[in-house]
Design an enzyme around this catalytic site. Structure first.
Site, PDB file in Angstrom:
ATOM      1  N   HIS A 100       0.827  -1.196   0.000  1.00  0.00           N
ATOM      2  CA  HIS A 100       0.000   0.000   0.000  1.00  0.00           C
ATOM      3  C   HIS A 100       0.870   1.259   0.000  1.00  0.00           C
ATOM      4  O   HIS A 100       2.085   1.194   0.210  1.00  0.00           O
ATOM      5  CB  HIS A 100      -0.933  -0.003   1.205  1.00  0.00           C
ATOM      6  CG  HIS A 100      -2.018  -1.028   1.114  1.00  0.00           C
ATOM      7  ND1 HIS A 100      -3.014  -1.164   2.064  1.00  0.00           N
ATOM      8  CD2 HIS A 100      -2.283  -1.974   0.172  1.00  0.00           C
ATOM      9  CE1 HIS A 100      -3.827  -2.143   1.714  1.00  0.00           C
ATOM     10  NE2 HIS A 100      -3.405  -2.653   0.582  1.00  0.00           N
ATOM     11  N   GLU A 158       1.078   3.903   2.019  1.00  0.00           N
ATOM     12  CA  GLU A 158       1.691   4.368   3.257  1.00  0.00           C
ATOM     13  C   GLU A 158       2.970   3.607   3.593  1.00  0.00           C
ATOM     14  O   GLU A 158       4.019   4.232   3.828  1.00  0.00           O
ATOM     15  CB  GLU A 158       0.692   4.271   4.419  1.00  0.00           C
ATOM     16  CG  GLU A 158      -0.569   5.102   4.241  1.00  0.00           C
ATOM     17  CD  GLU A 158      -1.697   4.309   3.601  1.00  0.00           C
ATOM     18  OE1 GLU A 158      -1.438   3.579   2.615  1.00  0.00           O
ATOM     19  OE2 GLU A 158      -2.839   4.411   4.074  1.00  0.00           O
ATOM     20  N   CYS A 184      -2.274  -0.763   7.433  1.00  0.00           N
ATOM     21  CA  CYS A 184      -1.362   0.378   7.290  1.00  0.00           C
ATOM     22  C   CYS A 184      -1.186   1.114   8.617  1.00  0.00           C
ATOM     23  O   CYS A 184      -0.136   1.724   8.857  1.00  0.00           O
ATOM     24  CB  CYS A 184      -1.893   1.336   6.224  1.00  0.00           C
ATOM     25  SG  CYS A 184      -1.763   0.664   4.544  1.00  0.00           S
ATOM     26  N   ALA A 197     -17.448  12.726 -27.576  1.00  0.00           N
ATOM     27  CA  ALA A 197     -16.759  13.777 -28.322  1.00  0.00           C
ATOM     28  C   ALA A 197     -17.772  14.404 -29.279  1.00  0.00           C
ATOM     29  O   ALA A 197     -18.459  13.694 -30.013  1.00  0.00           O
ATOM     30  CB  ALA A 197     -15.586  13.207 -29.112  1.00  0.00           C
ATOM     31  N   SER A 208     -17.732  10.632 -40.977  1.00  0.00           N
ATOM     32  CA  SER A 208     -16.630  10.943 -40.064  1.00  0.00           C
ATOM     33  C   SER A 208     -16.453   9.829 -39.048  1.00  0.00           C
ATOM     34  O   SER A 208     -17.424   9.314 -38.497  1.00  0.00           O
ATOM     35  CB  SER A 208     -16.910  12.269 -39.340  1.00  0.00           C
ATOM     36  OG  SER A 208     -18.120  12.187 -38.633  1.00  0.00           O
ATOM     37  N   THR A 257     -24.326   2.131 -32.362  1.00  0.00           N
ATOM     38  CA  THR A 257     -22.883   2.385 -32.467  1.00  0.00           C
ATOM     39  C   THR A 257     -22.162   1.136 -32.973  1.00  0.00           C
ATOM     40  O   THR A 257     -21.236   1.223 -33.785  1.00  0.00           O
ATOM     41  CB  THR A 257     -22.316   2.812 -31.101  1.00  0.00           C
ATOM     42  OG1 THR A 257     -22.902   4.050 -30.731  1.00  0.00           O
ATOM     43  CG2 THR A 257     -20.810   2.973 -31.157  1.00  0.00           C
ATOM     44  N   ASP A 303     -20.070   1.673 -36.295  1.00  0.00           N
ATOM     45  CA  ASP A 303     -18.618   1.789 -36.088  1.00  0.00           C
ATOM     46  C   ASP A 303     -17.884   0.451 -36.009  1.00  0.00           C
ATOM     47  O   ASP A 303     -16.656   0.414 -36.143  1.00  0.00           O
ATOM     48  CB  ASP A 303     -18.328   2.573 -34.801  1.00  0.00           C
ATOM     49  CG  ASP A 303     -18.799   4.012 -34.880  1.00  0.00           C
ATOM     50  OD1 ASP A 303     -19.116   4.465 -35.989  1.00  0.00           O
ATOM     51  OD2 ASP A 303     -18.838   4.676 -33.820  1.00  0.00           O
ATOM     52  N   LEU A 316     -13.863  -2.237 -28.708  1.00  0.00           N
ATOM     53  CA  LEU A 316     -14.073  -1.984 -27.274  1.00  0.00           C
ATOM     54  C   LEU A 316     -12.984  -2.626 -26.417  1.00  0.00           C
ATOM     55  O   LEU A 316     -13.258  -3.221 -25.370  1.00  0.00           O
ATOM     56  CB  LEU A 316     -15.456  -2.474 -26.827  1.00  0.00           C
ATOM     57  CG  LEU A 316     -16.667  -1.813 -27.494  1.00  0.00           C
ATOM     58  CD1 LEU A 316     -17.957  -2.265 -26.805  1.00  0.00           C
ATOM     59  CD2 LEU A 316     -16.565  -0.302 -27.484  1.00  0.00           C
ATOM     60  N   ARG A 320      -6.223  -0.241 -25.884  1.00  0.00           N
ATOM     61  CA  ARG A 320      -5.097  -0.363 -26.802  1.00  0.00           C
ATOM     62  C   ARG A 320      -4.074   0.745 -26.582  1.00  0.00           C
ATOM     63  O   ARG A 320      -3.376   1.155 -27.520  1.00  0.00           O
ATOM     64  CB  ARG A 320      -5.598  -0.336 -28.252  1.00  0.00           C
ATOM     65  CG  ARG A 320      -6.586  -1.453 -28.562  1.00  0.00           C
ATOM     66  CD  ARG A 320      -6.976  -1.503 -30.017  1.00  0.00           C
ATOM     67  NE  ARG A 320      -7.682  -0.325 -30.468  1.00  0.00           N
ATOM     68  CZ  ARG A 320      -8.983  -0.115 -30.298  1.00  0.00           C
ATOM     69  NH1 ARG A 320      -9.724  -1.010 -29.658  1.00  0.00           N
ATOM     70  NH2 ARG A 320      -9.549   0.984 -30.761  1.00  0.00           N
TER      71      ARG A 320
END
Length: 280
Positions: free
Chosen positions: A44, A46, A78, A148, A162, A190, A194, A198, A201
Site C-alpha cells: 500500500h 503508506e 497500514c 466527443a 466521419s 454504435t 462503427d 471496445l 489499446r
C-alpha cells in the site's frame, strides 16, 4: 496532498477493485518519502512512503489521499506500519468508505497519533468515485459517459462518414480511461455504424480486461461484428429485452460465445451488470 493525489493516479487500471492511494512523508517542508498503491495485492501507499523515509519518519507527518486501512487483507494494516514508524501526525483527504477497512483514523488517534481529515477531500473523492460508489448501497455500477462532439453538438457529419472528431491525444486518453473501468458499453446503433473492438489499446495495460457490453435488441447485433467474432477471446455481453434474448438471434449470439442478458428497462440492465460483478 496535491502530490499524494498525483501519485495515486499511477495505480489507475492496476489496483481496482482497491482504491488508488498516494502518500508523502514530510518533515516540515522537506519530503522524506513518497509512495503509491501500484498493483492489486501489492504494498500500500503508506508503507511504501514510510520505507523510503526510513528512520527519518519518526516524528514526521504522513500526508495520504485516503484514510489508512485498519484491517488485514492481502497486506497488513497500514495503521500498524504508521504507529511503528513513529509518525506523529497523519493528514488524510477522505475517510475510507469500506466498512471492512475503515476505522484507521480512530485506531491511530488511540495510539497517540494526531489525525486530520478533509484536506482536498472533494478532489480525493472524485479520484476514487467508482470505489466510493461501491459502498453507497446501490445495485448499479458507477457510470461515466465518454462523448466527443463538434462545436455545434454533433457526433458525426450529415452522411455519417466521419470516424473521429477528436485527435490522437484524446484517443490516447480514452484508452487510458477504459483501463480503469470494469466494462465498456455501447448501443447497438454504435456497434452497427462503427464496428468497435471496445478493447484497451493504449500504453497502460489493465490488470483485468474490461467486459465488453452492447445494449440493444439481439436482432440488431450482426454476427459478423468484431465483438461477436472475438467473443470467445474477450468476454462480451449483449443486454437485451427478455423476448429478444430468447429469440433465434439471441440463441445465435449465445452459440457464438456472447453472454446474452435479459433486461427490459435501463434500471434492470444496470442491476444485471452489477450482478455480473461490474462495479464501473
Amino acid at each position: 496532498m496535491i502530490r499524494a493525489l498525483e501519485l495515486a493516479w499511477r495505480g489507475w487500471g492496476r489496483v481496482q477493485p482497491n482504491p488508488m492511494v498516494g502518500a508523502v512523508v514530510l518533515a516540515g517542508e522537506t519530503v522524506l518519502g513518497e509512495g503509491y498503491h501500484a498493483e492489486f495485492g501489492g504494498m500500500h501507499a503508506e508503507p511504501a512512503a514510510l520505507a523510503q523515509a526510513g528512520e527519518r519518519a519518526r516524528g514526521a507527518t504522513l500526508v495520504v489521499s485516503l484514510e489508512p486501512c485498519a484491517h488485514s487483507g492481502k497486506q497488513p494494516p497500514c495503521v500498524d506500519a504508521i504507529t511503528e514508524s513513529g509518525i506523529r501526525r497523519v493528514v488524510a483527504a477522505i475517510s475510507d468508505p469500506n466498512p471492512s477497512a475503515g476505522g484507521g483514523a480512530q485506531r491511530l488517534r488511540a495510539s497517540g497519533v494526531t489525525v486530520e481529515l478533509g484536506l482536498l477531500g472533494a478532489e480525493a473523492a472524485a479520484q476514487n468515485a467508482a470505489f466510493r460508489h461501491r459502498f453507497g448501497g446501490t445495485d448499479r455500477p458507477f457510470v461515466a459517459l465518454k462523448l466527443a462532439t463538434s462545436v455545434d453538438a454533433r457526433i458525426a457529419d450529415a452522411d455519417r462518414r466521419s470516424k473521429w472528431l477528436s485527435g490522437g491525444e484524446a484517443q490516447d486518453f480514452v484508452h487510458w480511461l477504459r483501463a480503469g473501468f470494469d466494462a465498456i458499453g455501447v448501443g447497438a446503433g454504435t456497434l452497427r455504424d462503427d464496428d468497435p473492438a471496445l478493447t484497451v489499446r493504449g500504453a497502460l495495460v489493465p490488470r483485468v480486461t474490461p467486459l465488453r457490453v452492447v445494449f440493444g435488441r439481439a436482432s440488431g447485433v450482426d454476427g459478423d461484428a468484431t465483438l461477436v467474432r472475438t467473443a470467445r477471446d474477450t468476454r462480451t455481453v449483449v443486454v437485451t429485452r427478455g423476448a429478444s434474448a430468447d429469440s433465434s438471434a439471441g440463441r445465435a449470439l449465445t452459440g457464438a460465445g456472447v453472454q446474452v442478458v435479459p433486461a427490459d428497462t435501463p434500471a434492470e440492465a444496470m442491476a444485471a451488470l452489477h450482478r455480473l460483478g461490474v462495479g464501473s
